[in-house]
Design an enzyme around this catalytic site. Structure first.
Site, mmCIF file in Angstrom:
data_model
loop_
_atom_site.group_PDB
_atom_site.id
_atom_site.type_symbol
_atom_site.label_atom_id
_atom_site.label_comp_id
_atom_site.label_asym_id
_atom_site.label_seq_id
_atom_site.Cartn_x
_atom_site.Cartn_y
_atom_site.Cartn_z
ATOM 1 N N ASN A 184 11.474 10.433 0.418
ATOM 2 C CA ASN A 184 10.288 10.820 1.190
ATOM 3 C C ASN A 184 9.048 10.191 0.570
ATOM 4 O O ASN A 184 9.143 9.431 -0.389
ATOM 5 C CB ASN A 184 10.177 12.349 1.239
ATOM 6 C CG ASN A 184 10.125 12.925 -0.147
ATOM 7 O OD1 ASN A 184 9.253 12.604 -0.930
ATOM 8 N ND2 ASN A 184 11.106 13.767 -0.487
ATOM 9 N N ASP B 151 18.620 24.852 -3.077
ATOM 10 C CA ASP B 151 17.180 25.116 -3.196
ATOM 11 C C ASP B 151 16.853 25.507 -4.634
ATOM 12 O O ASP B 151 17.118 26.624 -5.076
ATOM 13 C CB ASP B 151 16.776 26.218 -2.213
ATOM 14 C CG ASP B 151 15.270 26.261 -2.042
ATOM 15 O OD1 ASP B 151 14.551 26.203 -3.062
ATOM 16 O OD2 ASP B 151 14.810 26.335 -0.896
ATOM 17 N N ILE B 152 16.278 24.574 -5.359
ATOM 18 C CA ILE B 152 15.990 24.772 -6.798
ATOM 19 C C ILE B 152 15.033 25.949 -6.974
ATOM 20 O O ILE B 152 15.253 26.857 -7.775
ATOM 21 C CB ILE B 152 15.358 23.501 -7.411
ATOM 22 C CG1 ILE B 152 16.213 22.271 -7.103
ATOM 23 C CG2 ILE B 152 15.151 23.671 -8.900
ATOM 24 C CD1 ILE B 152 15.550 20.938 -7.417
ATOM 25 N N LYS C 277 11.762 33.160 -0.383
ATOM 26 C CA LYS C 277 12.264 32.579 -1.643
ATOM 27 C C LYS C 277 11.906 33.464 -2.838
ATOM 28 O O LYS C 277 12.180 33.107 -3.979
ATOM 29 C CB LYS C 277 11.685 31.172 -1.849
ATOM 30 C CG LYS C 277 12.083 30.171 -0.765
ATOM 31 C CD LYS C 277 11.843 28.728 -1.204
ATOM 32 C CE LYS C 277 12.004 27.768 -0.049
ATOM 33 N NZ LYS C 277 12.171 26.376 -0.472
ATOM 34 N N ASP D 43 15.891 17.746 1.361
ATOM 35 C CA ASP D 43 16.568 18.940 1.870
ATOM 36 C C ASP D 43 18.037 18.664 2.153
ATOM 37 O O ASP D 43 18.858 19.566 2.127
ATOM 38 C CB ASP D 43 15.892 19.420 3.158
ATOM 39 C CG ASP D 43 14.511 19.974 2.860
ATOM 40 O OD1 ASP D 43 14.359 20.605 1.791
ATOM 41 O OD2 ASP D 43 13.591 19.764 3.672
ATOM 42 N N LYS E 81 28.304 -1.677 -0.605
ATOM 43 C CA LYS E 81 27.184 -1.755 0.336
ATOM 44 C C LYS E 81 27.705 -1.617 1.776
ATOM 45 O O LYS E 81 28.673 -2.305 2.152
ATOM 46 C CB LYS E 81 26.475 -3.102 0.153
ATOM 47 C CG LYS E 81 25.225 -3.223 0.981
ATOM 48 C CD LYS E 81 24.558 -4.573 0.751
ATOM 49 C CE LYS E 81 23.478 -4.781 1.783
ATOM 50 N NZ LYS E 81 23.010 -6.152 1.826
HETATM 51 O O1 C5P Z 1 11.665 25.074 2.006
HETATM 52 P P1 C5P Z 1 10.769 23.931 1.629
HETATM 53 O O2 C5P Z 1 11.534 22.706 1.233
HETATM 54 O O3 C5P Z 1 9.697 23.626 2.620
HETATM 55 O O4 C5P Z 1 9.979 24.469 0.345
HETATM 56 C C1 C5P Z 1 9.198 23.643 -0.461
HETATM 57 C C2 C5P Z 1 9.295 24.104 -1.894
HETATM 58 O O5 C5P Z 1 10.667 24.268 -2.238
HETATM 59 C C3 C5P Z 1 8.718 23.119 -2.876
HETATM 60 O O6 C5P Z 1 8.151 23.854 -3.936
HETATM 61 C C4 C5P Z 1 9.952 22.326 -3.320
HETATM 62 O O7 C5P Z 1 9.786 21.821 -4.637
HETATM 63 C C5 C5P Z 1 11.037 23.394 -3.279
HETATM 64 N N1 C5P Z 1 12.387 22.906 -2.966
HETATM 65 C C6 C5P Z 1 13.376 22.992 -3.925
HETATM 66 N N2 C5P Z 1 14.650 22.587 -3.645
HETATM 67 C C7 C5P Z 1 14.980 22.101 -2.451
HETATM 68 C C8 C5P Z 1 13.997 22.008 -1.453
HETATM 69 C C9 C5P Z 1 12.705 22.413 -1.747
HETATM 70 O O8 C5P Z 1 13.078 23.427 -5.044
HETATM 71 N N3 C5P Z 1 16.221 21.712 -2.231
#
Ligand code: C5P
Length: 417
Positions: A222, A318-319, A354, A291, A301
């Site tokens: 991104n 989701d970290i 969250k 995501d 390749k």
């Molecule tokens: O749910 P969304 O991706 O919009 O949330 C954004 C927040 O979640 C940011 O703080 C991003 O660093 C964190 N995030 C994460 N792990 C993911 C996706 C987003 O920690 N896989």
């Protein structure tokens, strides 16, 4: 269970040694505000000398600035008397800070291109001191791409922006472009304290994008530059914290005193953050984590044999949510929300879903701020409060967010039982 070792906000106000302020005034309706600014700066003990462009003199007579500053006003570059009294080089040497307020679109354009065709622009080139700029112009002029490019260039050269603010304009329009209020400019210059509000605190920050490989040469990613996360790391260090920075691939110079862990993928970032989170008091998830990640990363390749192609993606872990869920030693957890619409709704929703302690939300996909920009504005939300941080350079924005986090962790208890 023990109380997080928060060292009480130890306010250490540095003597910023700003004694000589060279105020350069260019020609916009906001010039009248700069007269008040001189008064405020002098009240703080600064000596102020004023330079005016010819356009500025159309709005306010130099006598006003002479009376308020207590010194003759400088207006000419090539004037025998002025060069004899205090020429442009001596003025530049005299200054501890050069403040250009108001800075018109024309002035910003000249500065960003290195022109030196009047006293103000020549002083900018001759100045070796910190330079602050308070832009002021019509909102359409501010949003014009070329103005934004000039601003970004100046910031990348180390110029510090103050404002502009949003609101009603003298031209009858509404939007960004109002010069910041004199009291705010004065506070930024004179009384910006270095608050060691995170002394003894360990802060873990994730920053930048992640790269999800499709094959050995291609990946999904991104537009994140990592600037906000890196600015937060600098600000936390400045506030006295010990900082660990988990960074995706960026082209930024890491802060010298932070422990740096470099990662590429969302899975690697997950691993790096989760294995460090419990040892830290605060976690700030400023990374733009992908995501979704390709289910399969091809070893060779991928060839373009077919007209259409598709990739199967799977959701990444989701970290942020997993850090916030930690049963033991959970750090105070701060997330980010970059949104193209319904900013407040989505940000508050993420805060709750969250289980975060705080969330900083910003607009993306607009022509100002956000991803890969030098500036940003944030709306910050927590359980019982909210605060708007105005559009400004990410360095200053990060300092404001760190102060806000420091205020909010005072009552936070970390469960180590
Ligand atoms: O749910 P969304 O991706 O919009 O949330 C954004 C927040 O979640 C940011 O703080 C991003 O660093 C964190 N995030 C994460 N792990 C993911 C996706 C987003 O920690 N896989």
């Amino acid at each position: 269970m023990f109380r997080l070792a928060i060292i009480r906000a130890f306010i250490h106000i540095l003597d910023l040694a700003i004694k000589h302020i060279l105020l350069a005034v260019s020609g916009g309706i906001a010039v009248y505000k700069s007269a008040e600014l001189v008064r405020l700066l002098r009240k703080q003990g600064a000596q102020v000398r004023v330079v005016m462009t010819h356009a500025a003199m159309q709005f306010v007579n130099p006598l006003t600035f002479q009376a308020l500053s207590g010194h003759p006003v400088h207006t000419e570059l090539l004037d025998v008397d002025e060069e004899h009294a205090m020429g442009h080089i001596s003025l530049a040497r005299w200054a501890d800070v050069l403040l250009i307020a108001p800075a018109t679109a024309n002035t910003l354009a000249k500065l960003s291109h290195g022109l030196a065709d009047d006293l103000l622009s020549t002083l900018y080139l001759a100045a070796t001191c910190p330079v602050y700029v308070a832009p002021a112009m019509n909102q359409a002029m501010w949003h014009k791409l070329v103005t934004q490019e000039n601003i970004q260039k100046l910031i990348s050269h180390g110029v510090m922006m103050i404002g502009p603010e949003q609101g009603d304009q003298a031209c009858g329009e509404t939007g960004y472009g109002r010069m910041s209020e004199p009291v705010d400019i004065c506070r930024r210059l004179m009384a910006e304290p270095v608050i060691e509000c995170l002394s003894g605190i360990k802060v873990l920050i994730s920053a930048g994008p992640t790269r999800e490989p499709l094959d050995p040469v291609r990946y999904l990613t991104n537009r994140s530059s990592g600037k906000m996360g890196y600015a937060l790391a600098e600000a936390a260090l400045k506030a006295g914290a010990t900082v660990t920075l988990v960074s995706g691939p960026v082209s930024l110079v890491p802060p010298v005193n932070a422990a740096l862990i470099q990662v590429e993928t969302a899975a690697q970032m997950y691993q790096a953050v989760m294995s460090n989170a419990e040892q830290h008091d605060i976690y700030i998830g400023a990374a733009a984590v992908a995501d979704y990640s390709p289910v399969l990363s091809e070893q060779q390749k991928i060839k373009k044999h077919t007209e259409r192609s598709s990739v199967t993606l799977q959701k990444t872990k989701d970290i942020l949510a997993d850090v916030a869920k930690l049963p033991r030693n959970r750090p105070f957890t701060v997330g980010f929300a970059a949104e193209t619409d319904n900013l407040e709704y989505y940000a508050k929703d993420k805060l709750i879903k969250k289980k975060l302690d705080m969330i900083a939300a910003n607009w993306v996909g607009r022509d100002l701020g956000g991803f890969d920009s030098e500036q940003n504005a944030l709306q910050v939300f927590w359980e019982n409060g909210a605060k708007n941080l105005q559009m400004t350079d990410k360095k200053y924005l990060a300092e404001q967010l760190i102060s806000l986090i420091a205020e909010n962790i005072k009552n936070y208890e970390k469960n180590t039982a």
